[in-house]
Design a protein around this motif. Structure first.
Motif, PDB file in Angstrom:
ATOM      1  N   ARG A 218       0.847  -1.208   0.000  1.00 21.42           N
ATOM      2  CA  ARG A 218       0.000   0.000   0.000  1.00 21.42           C
ATOM      3  C   ARG A 218       0.873   1.246   0.000  1.00 21.42           C
ATOM      4  O   ARG A 218       0.584   2.215  -0.694  1.00 21.42           O
ATOM      5  CB  ARG A 218      -0.911  -0.006   1.233  1.00 21.42           C
ATOM      6  CG  ARG A 218      -2.025  -1.015   1.092  1.00 21.42           C
ATOM      7  CD  ARG A 218      -3.006  -0.944   2.252  1.00 21.42           C
ATOM      8  NE  ARG A 218      -4.038  -1.962   2.090  1.00 21.42           N
ATOM      9  CZ  ARG A 218      -4.987  -2.208   2.966  1.00 21.42           C
ATOM     10  NH1 ARG A 218      -5.045  -1.498   4.085  1.00 21.42           N
ATOM     11  NH2 ARG A 218      -5.885  -3.139   2.747  1.00 21.42           N
ATOM     12  N   LEU A 219       1.946   1.193   0.784  1.00 21.19           N
ATOM     13  CA  LEU A 219       2.839   2.362   0.841  1.00 21.19           C
ATOM     14  C   LEU A 219       3.522   2.560  -0.495  1.00 21.19           C
ATOM     15  O   LEU A 219       3.569   3.667  -1.043  1.00 21.19           O
ATOM     16  CB  LEU A 219       3.920   2.151   1.914  1.00 21.19           C
ATOM     17  CG  LEU A 219       3.523   2.379   3.356  1.00 21.19           C
ATOM     18  CD1 LEU A 219       4.705   2.066   4.262  1.00 21.19           C
ATOM     19  CD2 LEU A 219       3.074   3.822   3.562  1.00 21.19           C
ATOM     20  N   ALA A 220       4.071   1.453  -1.021  1.00 19.56           N
ATOM     21  CA  ALA A 220       4.889   1.550  -2.227  1.00 19.56           C
ATOM     22  C   ALA A 220       4.070   1.992  -3.438  1.00 19.56           C
ATOM     23  O   ALA A 220       4.605   2.581  -4.368  1.00 19.56           O
ATOM     24  CB  ALA A 220       5.573   0.215  -2.499  1.00 19.56           C
ATOM     25  N   SER A 221       2.754   1.710  -3.409  1.00 20.46           N
ATOM     26  CA  SER A 221       1.990   2.030  -4.610  1.00 20.46           C
ATOM     27  C   SER A 221       1.384   3.436  -4.565  1.00 20.46           C
ATOM     28  O   SER A 221       0.722   3.841  -5.500  1.00 20.46           O
ATOM     29  CB  SER A 221       0.907   0.971  -4.834  1.00 20.46           C
ATOM     30  OG  SER A 221       0.070   0.956  -3.713  1.00 20.46           O
ATOM     31  N   ARG A 222       1.638   4.171  -3.503  1.00 25.32           N
ATOM     32  CA  ARG A 222       1.093   5.538  -3.471  1.00 25.32           C
ATOM     33  C   ARG A 222       1.982   6.475  -4.267  1.00 25.32           C
ATOM     34  O   ARG A 222       3.179   6.563  -4.011  1.00 25.32           O
ATOM     35  CB  ARG A 222       1.007   6.048  -2.028  1.00 25.32           C
ATOM     36  CG  ARG A 222      -0.124   5.430  -1.233  1.00 25.32           C
ATOM     37  CD  ARG A 222      -0.320   6.218   0.037  1.00 25.32           C
ATOM     38  NE  ARG A 222      -0.966   7.498  -0.243  1.00 25.32           N
ATOM     39  CZ  ARG A 222      -2.273   7.685  -0.220  1.00 25.32           C
ATOM     40  NH1 ARG A 222      -3.067   6.690   0.057  1.00 25.32           N
ATOM     41  NH2 ARG A 222      -2.777   8.869  -0.482  1.00 25.32           N
ATOM     42  N   PRO A 223       1.409   7.200  -5.222  1.00 24.56           N
ATOM     43  CA  PRO A 223       2.236   8.089  -6.032  1.00 24.56           C
ATOM     44  C   PRO A 223       2.670   9.351  -5.273  1.00 24.56           C
ATOM     45  O   PRO A 223       3.625  10.008  -5.673  1.00 24.56           O
ATOM     46  CB  PRO A 223       1.326   8.451  -7.215  1.00 24.56           C
ATOM     47  CG  PRO A 223      -0.060   8.212  -6.723  1.00 24.56           C
ATOM     48  CD  PRO A 223       0.004   7.172  -5.649  1.00 24.56           C
ATOM     49  N   ASP A 224       1.968   9.677  -4.188  1.00 26.02           N
ATOM     50  CA  ASP A 224       2.282  10.939  -3.500  1.00 26.02           C
ATOM     51  C   ASP A 224       3.400  10.814  -2.472  1.00 26.02           C
ATOM     52  O   ASP A 224       3.788  11.798  -1.855  1.00 26.02           O
ATOM     53  CB  ASP A 224       1.016  11.512  -2.836  1.00 26.02           C
ATOM     54  CG  ASP A 224       0.268  10.468  -2.012  1.00 26.02           C
ATOM     55  OD1 ASP A 224       0.626   9.269  -2.104  1.00 26.02           O
ATOM     56  OD2 ASP A 224      -0.661  10.845  -1.279  1.00 26.02           O
ATOM     57  N   ILE A 225       3.898   9.575  -2.262  1.00 24.91           N
ATOM     58  CA  ILE A 225       5.013   9.434  -1.327  1.00 24.91           C
ATOM     59  C   ILE A 225       6.164   8.714  -2.024  1.00 24.91           C
ATOM     60  O   ILE A 225       5.978   8.126  -3.083  1.00 24.91           O
ATOM     61  CB  ILE A 225       4.599   8.665  -0.047  1.00 24.91           C
ATOM     62  CG1 ILE A 225       4.290   7.204  -0.368  1.00 24.91           C
ATOM     63  CG2 ILE A 225       3.415   9.326   0.624  1.00 24.91           C
ATOM     64  CD1 ILE A 225       3.996   6.387   0.874  1.00 24.91           C
ATOM     65  N   SER A 226       7.350   8.770  -1.443  1.00 21.54           N
ATOM     66  CA  SER A 226       8.466   8.049  -2.048  1.00 21.54           C
ATOM     67  C   SER A 226       9.284   7.370  -0.959  1.00 21.54           C
ATOM     68  O   SER A 226       9.063   7.593   0.231  1.00 21.54           O
ATOM     69  CB  SER A 226       9.341   9.004  -2.855  1.00 21.54           C
ATOM     70  OG  SER A 226      10.011   9.881  -1.971  1.00 21.54           O
ATOM     71  N   ASP A 227      10.228   6.540  -1.391  1.00 24.47           N
ATOM     72  CA  ASP A 227      11.168   5.871  -0.489  1.00 24.47           C
ATOM     73  C   ASP A 227      10.474   5.071   0.618  1.00 24.47           C
ATOM     74  O   ASP A 227      10.933   5.073   1.763  1.00 24.47           O
ATOM     75  CB  ASP A 227      12.117   6.890   0.156  1.00 24.47           C
ATOM     76  CG  ASP A 227      12.827   7.728  -0.877  1.00 24.47           C
ATOM     77  OD1 ASP A 227      13.549   7.139  -1.675  1.00 24.47           O
ATOM     78  OD2 ASP A 227      12.621   8.968  -0.888  1.00 24.47           O
ATOM     79  N   ALA A 228       9.367   4.403   0.274  1.00 28.97           N
ATOM     80  CA  ALA A 228       8.696   3.573   1.277  1.00 28.97           C
ATOM     81  C   ALA A 228       9.696   2.550   1.789  1.00 28.97           C
ATOM     82  O   ALA A 228      10.397   1.914   1.009  1.00 28.97           O
ATOM     83  CB  ALA A 228       7.499   2.863   0.653  1.00 28.97           C
ATOM     84  N   ALA A 229       9.784   2.425   3.112  1.00 28.73           N
ATOM     85  CA  ALA A 229      10.784   1.530   3.694  1.00 28.73           C
ATOM     86  C   ALA A 229      10.210   0.804   4.893  1.00 28.73           C
ATOM     87  O   ALA A 229       9.296   1.298   5.560  1.00 28.73           O
ATOM     88  CB  ALA A 229      12.004   2.322   4.134  1.00 28.73           C
ATOM     89  N   ARG A 230      10.745  -0.397   5.134  1.00 33.16           N
ATOM     90  CA  ARG A 230      10.419  -1.080   6.383  1.00 33.16           C
ATOM     91  C   ARG A 230      11.670  -0.994   7.246  1.00 33.16           C
ATOM     92  O   ARG A 230      12.737  -1.450   6.850  1.00 33.16           O
ATOM     93  CB  ARG A 230      10.048  -2.541   6.126  1.00 33.16           C
ATOM     94  CG  ARG A 230       9.786  -3.306   7.407  1.00 33.16           C
ATOM     95  CD  ARG A 230       9.152  -4.662   7.140  1.00 33.16           C
ATOM     96  NE  ARG A 230       9.079  -5.470   8.337  1.00 33.16           N
ATOM     97  CZ  ARG A 230       9.654  -6.659   8.467  1.00 33.16           C
ATOM     98  NH1 ARG A 230      10.334  -7.175   7.467  1.00 33.16           N
ATOM     99  NH2 ARG A 230       9.557  -7.337   9.588  1.00 33.16           N
ATOM    100  N   LEU A 231      11.508  -0.383   8.416  1.00 36.10           N
ATOM    101  CA  LEU A 231      12.671  -0.157   9.265  1.00 36.10           C
ATOM    102  C   LEU A 231      12.970  -1.371  10.128  1.00 36.10           C
ATOM    103  O   LEU A 231      14.035  -1.483  10.716  1.00 36.10           O
ATOM    104  CB  LEU A 231      12.445   1.064  10.152  1.00 36.10           C
ATOM    105  CG  LEU A 231      12.096   2.353   9.405  1.00 36.10           C
ATOM    106  CD1 LEU A 231      11.897   3.492  10.390  1.00 36.10           C
ATOM    107  CD2 LEU A 231      13.185   2.722   8.418  1.00 36.10           C
ATOM    108  N   GLY A 232      12.025  -2.293  10.189  1.00 32.74           N
ATOM    109  CA  GLY A 232      12.189  -3.483  11.032  1.00 32.74           C
ATOM    110  C   GLY A 232      10.886  -3.716  11.763  1.00 32.74           C
ATOM    111  O   GLY A 232      10.108  -2.780  11.948  1.00 32.74           O
ATOM    112  N   GLY A 233      10.632  -4.966  12.147  1.00 35.67           N
ATOM    113  CA  GLY A 233       9.413  -5.300  12.879  1.00 35.67           C
ATOM    114  C   GLY A 233       8.184  -4.739  12.188  1.00 35.67           C
ATOM    115  O   GLY A 233       7.978  -4.963  10.995  1.00 35.67           O
ATOM    116  N   ASP A 234       7.390  -3.983  12.929  1.00 39.07           N
ATOM    117  CA  ASP A 234       6.193  -3.390  12.329  1.00 39.07           C
ATOM    118  C   ASP A 234       6.392  -1.893  12.133  1.00 39.07           C
ATOM    119  O   ASP A 234       5.452  -1.128  12.204  1.00 39.07           O
ATOM    120  CB  ASP A 234       4.965  -3.692  13.189  1.00 39.07           C
ATOM    121  CG  ASP A 234       5.101  -3.163  14.607  1.00 39.07           C
ATOM    122  OD1 ASP A 234       6.200  -2.708  14.969  1.00 39.07           O
ATOM    123  OD2 ASP A 234       4.109  -3.181  15.354  1.00 39.07           O
TER     124      ASP A 234
END
Ligand code: C2E
Ligand code: CA
Ligand code: CA
Length: 575
Positions: A218-234
């Motif tokens: 969901r994060l990665a497919s939003r055009p209005d944000i960039s650099d979606a990342a998982r920092l660890g865990g949740d």
């Protein structure tokens, strides 16, 4: 490529006794031949006559008349190049120093027994070499392409989170640093999912992973944000490049929040997670990367403590959280270095009027922070950072190893998150047998305050522990929300009634009644009752009158340190 597959001319060989005329006939009949091999009786080459030498000889004014009576043997050159038909062409050619000779004269090819097979003309050798080079070039190009592909794959892997395929923490920090160099006002947001742990415990890790992947998508497919990342865990993070307009920015992050907290359809059905998002704006809120990440994290923690939602970093509100961060940083080191110490608080047998056991309580002396944090501060942090289990074992080791030879029991607090693996039970068993401590002297207190995420799993572990002879107490009874059903489902033999019931009885009629009823209930179902927070003689008299079995509190004794090298019970009750 082997010589057998190269262009070998299977021309007949001459014998050493053959005459000049035979050599001349040979070259006349085989116009492509650049070499005429001379063999012995076993068909093994002993030399050759090269076409160019033979032509030179014919061209000389006396050559023909001088040589026409000679044998092939007399005309032959002994220094010639022989290769086995099964040999690798590249290998053989690589070993030859004088490639000019074979390009002019060619070479002789033999079988495995060394018998003559044929010759390769200079032109064939030349073509073979070309083919080889082309081959080498092609494989080199292929290798370069493959290496490039592997390198970019490694880079992708190094940059991405294996579970969700979006950026990992390292790559995210690097990207944020890059945005800072690019100077634009941009926002950096941190997300922590709410109730994820419960979801994981209840539905299992596979479903937890599924949820994390969906959130990442969901994060990665939003055009209005960039650099979606998982920092660890949740924990997730992202960047918003256009952050000049504060209202538009807030709207955008609200929209992300709405999307993340929307229903998630997993293979076990529809689930919901909450999300706490904190964000900070570069230049407006902070101006360097570490401060930026820190600010977003602070805002996120604040919004999380308020029950979730979205909030921008606010120096006035978030600076107060500074301590928590310092505690976080220092805590893992302190646990790893064994700096946490057990304190022991006596537990009183009401009817026998004597100490029956001690509860181990975590202490963090000499923390190096402005003041030593209380367990109420560092236990939840240890819980959140996944350090509660190592914390438990360092303390348990110290406490169990200092148990005296009397009958007193040792109560230790465990967190429900430690009950998800049977490893806990086997490790406890080992620790006790190492120190020769009877499991019957150990009691584990599990707080009911924290939701028992995975009841079935906890049941297995707690039953295992109980079967070892260790007893279980339900701690802080009355502060949670699942108390009675827990007693039914888990093998508790003691209930510790939270101190708020004794202390609050003056202000609340209901609290006093609950205290009375709980003690009565314990008697009825044969569970030991223990009231906490006994601060005065009156308190003790009250619970004694209600028929409570055990009591704990400052009136009986404050948590105290073990004397150097001493045993529990300790003599000096302080701390
Ligand atoms: P708890 O298990 O309910 O421990 C009893 C707490 O009440 C202790 O606080 C103790 O010092 C305090 N206390 C005892 N008697 C009295 C009294 O008469 N009056 C008042 N006002 N307080 C009294 P402490 O040591 O600050 O621990 C707080 C909580 O931190 C513990 O509550 C427990 O939930 C948690 N905790 C402490 N050590 C550990 C540990 O090693 N592991 C885990 N998982 N949790 C721990
Ligand atoms: Ca306790
Ligand atoms: Ca308690």
């Amino acid at each position: 490529m082997r010589f057998e597959s190269a262009a070998i001319m299977h021309t007949p060989a001459l014998r050493s006794a053959d005459r000049f005329g035979d050599v001349a006939d040979y070259f006349r009949q085989h116009t492509d031949a650049t070499l005429c091999a001379i063999v012995d009786a076993q068909m093994r080459p002993i030399g050759c006559v090269s076409a160019s030498d033979f032509q030179n000889l014919l061209a000389s004014p006396f050559g023909f008349s001088l040589h026409q009576n000679k044998t092939a043997y007399a005309l032959m050159q002994p220094g010639f190049i022989v290769v086995n038909m099964h040999q690798e062409v590249s290998e053989a050619l690589g070993q030859l120093s004088n490639k000019d000779t074979i390009l002019r004269d060619g070479l002789v090819v033999v079988d495995d027994a060394g018998r003559y097979i044929g010759t390769m003309s200079g032109l064939s050798v030349f073509r073979t070499m070309n083919a080889l080079h082309a081959d080498m070039l092609a494989s080199l190009t292929r290798e370069i392409a493959e290496r490039k592909e592997a390198e970019s794959k490694i880079k992708r892997l190094a940059d991405s989170d294996p579970l969700t395929d979006i950026l990992n923490r390292r790559a995210f920090v690097r990207e944020v640093n890059q945005h800072i160099l690019d100077r634009g006002p941009f926002a950096c947001a941190f997300i922590d999912l709410d109730r994820f742990k419960q979801l994981n415990d209840r539905y299992g890790h596979a479903t937890g992973d599924e949820v994390l992947r969906i959130v990442a998508r969901r994060l990665a497919s939003r055009p209005d944000i960039s650099d979606a990342a998982r920092l660890g865990g949740d924990e997730f993070a992202f960047v918003i490049r256009k952050a000049a307009d504060a209202a538009a920015l807030a709207d955008c992050i609200e929209a992300v929040h709405a999307e993340l907290t929307d229903a998630i359809d997993t293979s076990v059905g529809r689930v919901f997670v909450g999300a706490s998002i904190g964000y900070a704006v570069h230049l407006a809120d902070t101006n360097e990367s570490s401060a930026m990440l820190h600010a977003a994290d602070k805002a996120m923690l604040r919004v999380k403590s308020q029950g979730g939602g979205v909030s921008r970093f606010d120096p006035a509100l978030d600076a107060a959280g500074e301590d928590g961060h310092a505690v976080e940083l220092a805590l893992s080191a302190a646990i790893a270095m064994g700096r946490l110490q057990p304190a022991f608080q006596p537990i009183w047998d009401v009817r026998a009027s004597g100490i029956v056991g001690y509860e181990m309580l975590a202490r963090w002396p000499d923390s190096g922070l402005s003041s030593d944090p209380a367990p109420g501060q560092f236990i939840p942090i240890a819980e959140r950072l996944g350090l509660i289990d190592p914390l438990f074992w360092t303390l348990a080791d110290k406490a169990v190893s200092s148990l005296g030879d009397d009958e007193h029991f040792l109560a230790m607090n465990i967190s429900p998150s430690q009950l998800t693996s049977e490893h806990f039970a086997t490790r406890l068993e080992k620790l006790l047998s190492l120190h020769g401590v009877d499991p019957a002297r150990i009691e584990l207190e599990v707080t009911e305050h924290v939701f028992f995420g995975n009841l079935e799993r906890s049941q297995v572990v707690l039953n295992h522990v109980r079967d070892m002879g260790v007893s279980l107490a339900l701690d802080d009874f009355g502060t949670g929300y699942s108390s009675l059903s827990l007693i039914d489902q888990l093998p508790f033999s003691k209930i510790k009634i939270d101190q708020s019931f004794v202390r609050g009885r003056g202000q609340s009629f209901v609290r006093g009644k609950v205290l009375q009823a709980t003690i009565a209930l314990c008697r009825e179902v044969g569970i030991t009752s223990c009231t906490e927070g006994i601060e005065t003689a009156d308190d003790l008299a009250l619970v004694a009158g209600l028929g409570c079995d055990q009591a704990q509190g400052y009136h009986i004794g404050r948590p105290g340190w073990l004397r150097q090298g001493g045993h529990i019970p300790y003599s000096a009750l302080s701390a």
